[in-house]
Design a protein around this motif. Structure first.
Motif, PDB file in Angstrom:
ATOM      1  N   GLN A   1       0.930  -1.249   0.003  1.00 39.12           N
ATOM      2  CA  GLN A   1      -0.013  -0.013   0.016  1.00 39.12           C
ATOM      3  C   GLN A   1       0.957   1.188  -0.090  1.00 39.12           C
ATOM      4  O   GLN A   1       1.267   1.679   0.940  1.00 39.12           O
ATOM      5  CB  GLN A   1      -0.948  -0.045   1.309  1.00 39.12           C
ATOM      6  N   CYS A   2       0.917   1.691  -1.263  1.00 39.51           N
ATOM      7  CA  CYS A   2       2.048   2.918  -1.371  1.00 39.51           C
ATOM      8  C   CYS A   2       1.666   4.183  -0.418  1.00 39.51           C
ATOM      9  O   CYS A   2       2.473   5.109  -0.236  1.00 39.51           O
ATOM     10  CB  CYS A   2       2.281   3.154  -2.679  1.00 39.51           C
ATOM     11  N   SER A   3       0.386   4.472  -0.228  1.00 43.90           N
ATOM     12  CA  SER A   3      -0.068   5.610   0.234  1.00 43.90           C
ATOM     13  C   SER A   3       0.263   5.056   2.000  1.00 43.90           C
ATOM     14  O   SER A   3       0.026   6.318   2.789  1.00 43.90           O
ATOM     15  CB  SER A   3      -1.486   5.733   0.317  1.00 43.90           C
ATOM     16  N   ALA A   4       0.684   4.223   2.536  1.00 43.40           N
ATOM     17  CA  ALA A   4       1.046   4.148   3.947  1.00 43.40           C
ATOM     18  C   ALA A   4       2.314   4.713   4.144  1.00 43.40           C
ATOM     19  O   ALA A   4       3.527   4.331   4.034  1.00 43.40           O
ATOM     20  CB  ALA A   4       1.096   2.503   4.156  1.00 43.40           C
ATOM     21  N   LEU A   5       2.259   6.110   4.496  1.00 41.67           N
ATOM     22  CA  LEU A   5       3.581   6.996   4.251  1.00 41.67           C
ATOM     23  C   LEU A   5       4.437   6.683   5.556  1.00 41.67           C
ATOM     24  O   LEU A   5       5.465   6.797   5.440  1.00 41.67           O
ATOM     25  CB  LEU A   5       3.006   8.449   4.493  1.00 41.67           C
ATOM     26  N   ASP A   6       4.033   5.951   6.648  1.00 39.17           N
ATOM     27  CA  ASP A   6       4.698   5.951   7.639  1.00 39.17           C
ATOM     28  C   ASP A   6       5.905   4.706   7.362  1.00 39.17           C
ATOM     29  O   ASP A   6       6.701   4.314   8.120  1.00 39.17           O
ATOM     30  CB  ASP A   6       4.073   5.402   8.957  1.00 39.17           C
ATOM     31  N   PHE A   7       5.560   3.870   6.235  1.00 36.10           N
ATOM     32  CA  PHE A   7       6.475   2.841   6.180  1.00 36.10           C
ATOM     33  C   PHE A   7       7.531   3.036   5.064  1.00 36.10           C
ATOM     34  O   PHE A   7       8.429   1.984   4.575  1.00 36.10           O
ATOM     35  CB  PHE A   7       5.469   1.433   5.685  1.00 36.10           C
ATOM     36  N   TYR A   8       7.792   4.169   4.733  1.00 35.85           N
ATOM     37  CA  TYR A   8       8.783   4.638   3.920  1.00 35.85           C
ATOM     38  C   TYR A   8      10.304   4.648   4.655  1.00 35.85           C
ATOM     39  O   TYR A   8      10.298   5.176   5.543  1.00 35.85           O
ATOM     40  CB  TYR A   8       8.525   5.808   3.269  1.00 35.85           C
ATOM     41  N   ASN A   9      11.107   3.506   4.307  1.00 39.65           N
ATOM     42  CA  ASN A   9      12.278   3.437   5.260  1.00 39.65           C
ATOM     43  C   ASN A   9      13.686   3.641   4.382  1.00 39.65           C
ATOM     44  O   ASN A   9      14.860   3.385   4.857  1.00 39.65           O
ATOM     45  CB  ASN A   9      12.367   2.272   5.940  1.00 39.65           C
ATOM     46  N   ILE A  10      13.851   4.243   3.124  1.00 38.88           N
ATOM     47  CA  ILE A  10      14.712   4.320   2.397  1.00 38.88           C
ATOM     48  C   ILE A  10      14.626   5.762   1.936  1.00 38.88           C
ATOM     49  O   ILE A  10      13.630   5.998   1.304  1.00 38.88           O
ATOM     50  CB  ILE A  10      14.859   3.440   1.143  1.00 38.88           C
ATOM     51  N   TRP A  11      15.647   6.492   2.030  1.00 36.89           N
ATOM     52  CA  TRP A  11      15.608   7.920   1.853  1.00 36.89           C
ATOM     53  C   TRP A  11      17.041   8.534   1.190  1.00 36.89           C
ATOM     54  O   TRP A  11      17.923   7.996   1.420  1.00 36.89           O
ATOM     55  CB  TRP A  11      15.710   8.680   3.270  1.00 36.89           C
ATOM     56  N   GLY A  12      16.557   9.369   0.393  1.00 35.39           N
ATOM     57  CA  GLY A  12      17.587  10.111  -0.387  1.00 35.39           C
ATOM     58  C   GLY A  12      18.188  11.184   0.650  1.00 35.39           C
ATOM     59  O   GLY A  12      17.651  11.457   1.669  1.00 35.39           O
ATOM     60  N   GLN A  13      19.186  12.074   0.070  1.00 35.07           N
ATOM     61  CA  GLN A  13      19.781  12.884   1.140  1.00 35.07           C
ATOM     62  C   GLN A  13      19.082  14.342   1.132  1.00 35.07           C
ATOM     63  O   GLN A  13      19.412  15.034   2.015  1.00 35.07           O
ATOM     64  CB  GLN A  13      21.382  13.329   0.332  1.00 35.07           C
ATOM     65  N   GLY A  14      18.141  14.418   0.297  1.00 33.15           N
ATOM     66  CA  GLY A  14      17.362  15.871   0.324  1.00 33.15           C
ATOM     67  C   GLY A  14      17.848  16.900  -0.516  1.00 33.15           C
ATOM     68  O   GLY A  14      19.236  16.767  -1.052  1.00 33.15           O
ATOM     69  N   THR A  15      16.762  17.558  -1.258  1.00 31.86           N
ATOM     70  CA  THR A  15      17.370  18.766  -1.936  1.00 31.86           C
ATOM     71  C   THR A  15      16.300  19.823  -1.517  1.00 31.86           C
ATOM     72  O   THR A  15      15.355  19.788  -1.243  1.00 31.86           O
ATOM     73  CB  THR A  15      17.052  18.459  -3.553  1.00 31.86           C
ATOM     74  N   GLN A  16      17.082  20.956  -1.351  1.00 31.20           N
ATOM     75  CA  GLN A  16      16.468  22.236  -1.005  1.00 31.20           C
ATOM     76  C   GLN A  16      15.652  22.809  -2.163  1.00 31.20           C
ATOM     77  O   GLN A  16      16.117  23.211  -3.458  1.00 31.20           O
ATOM     78  CB  GLN A  16      17.283  23.187  -0.427  1.00 31.20           C
TER      79      GLN A  16
END
Length: 120
Positions: free
Chosen positions: A100-115
């Motif tokens: 269920q991709c709308s389950a936002l709490d389960f995202y556990n792999i992240w990029g470094q971020g961009t401003q």
């Protein structure tokens, strides 16, 4: 281990557009863009599944942002139009293997971020 690398964000004036890109090393089922502004909680902006299911958008993004993917290139994009100063934030690409991709709490792999900075 999946790795995510976002493109450089940028600064634009209100009403302008930006496109963010995210390259990932291994495809998982769910890809998303989150953002976090100073002093605010992280917000899931847009979500897309590798197979099926229509993209999901936060209310703040509907009608202005579009998430898309290029499976051949292992890329996910976030096209942002009609940008507002309140869109100013650090934007993160994220991945999850849940169904269920709308389950936002389960995202556990992240990029470094961009401003992304939007001036009035």
């Amino acid at each position: 281990q999946v790795q995510l690398v976002e493109s450089r964000g940028g600064s634009v004036q209100a009403g302008g557009s930006l496109r963010l890109s995210c390259a990932f090393t291994w495809r998982v089922n769910c890809m998303a863009w989150f953002r976090q502004a100073p002093g605010k909680e992280r917000e899931g902006v847009a979500v897309i599944a590798s197979i099926g299911n229509s993209p999901y958008y936060a209310h703040s993004a509907k009608g202005r942002f579009t998430i898309s993917q290029d499976k051949g290139l292992n890329m996910v994009y976030l096209q942002m139009n009609s940008l507002k100063p309140e869109d100013t934030a650090m934007y993160y690409c994220a991945a999850s293997s849940v169904l269920q991709c709308s389950a936002l709490d389960f995202y556990n792999i992240w990029g470094q971020g961009t401003q992304v900075t939007v001036s009035s």
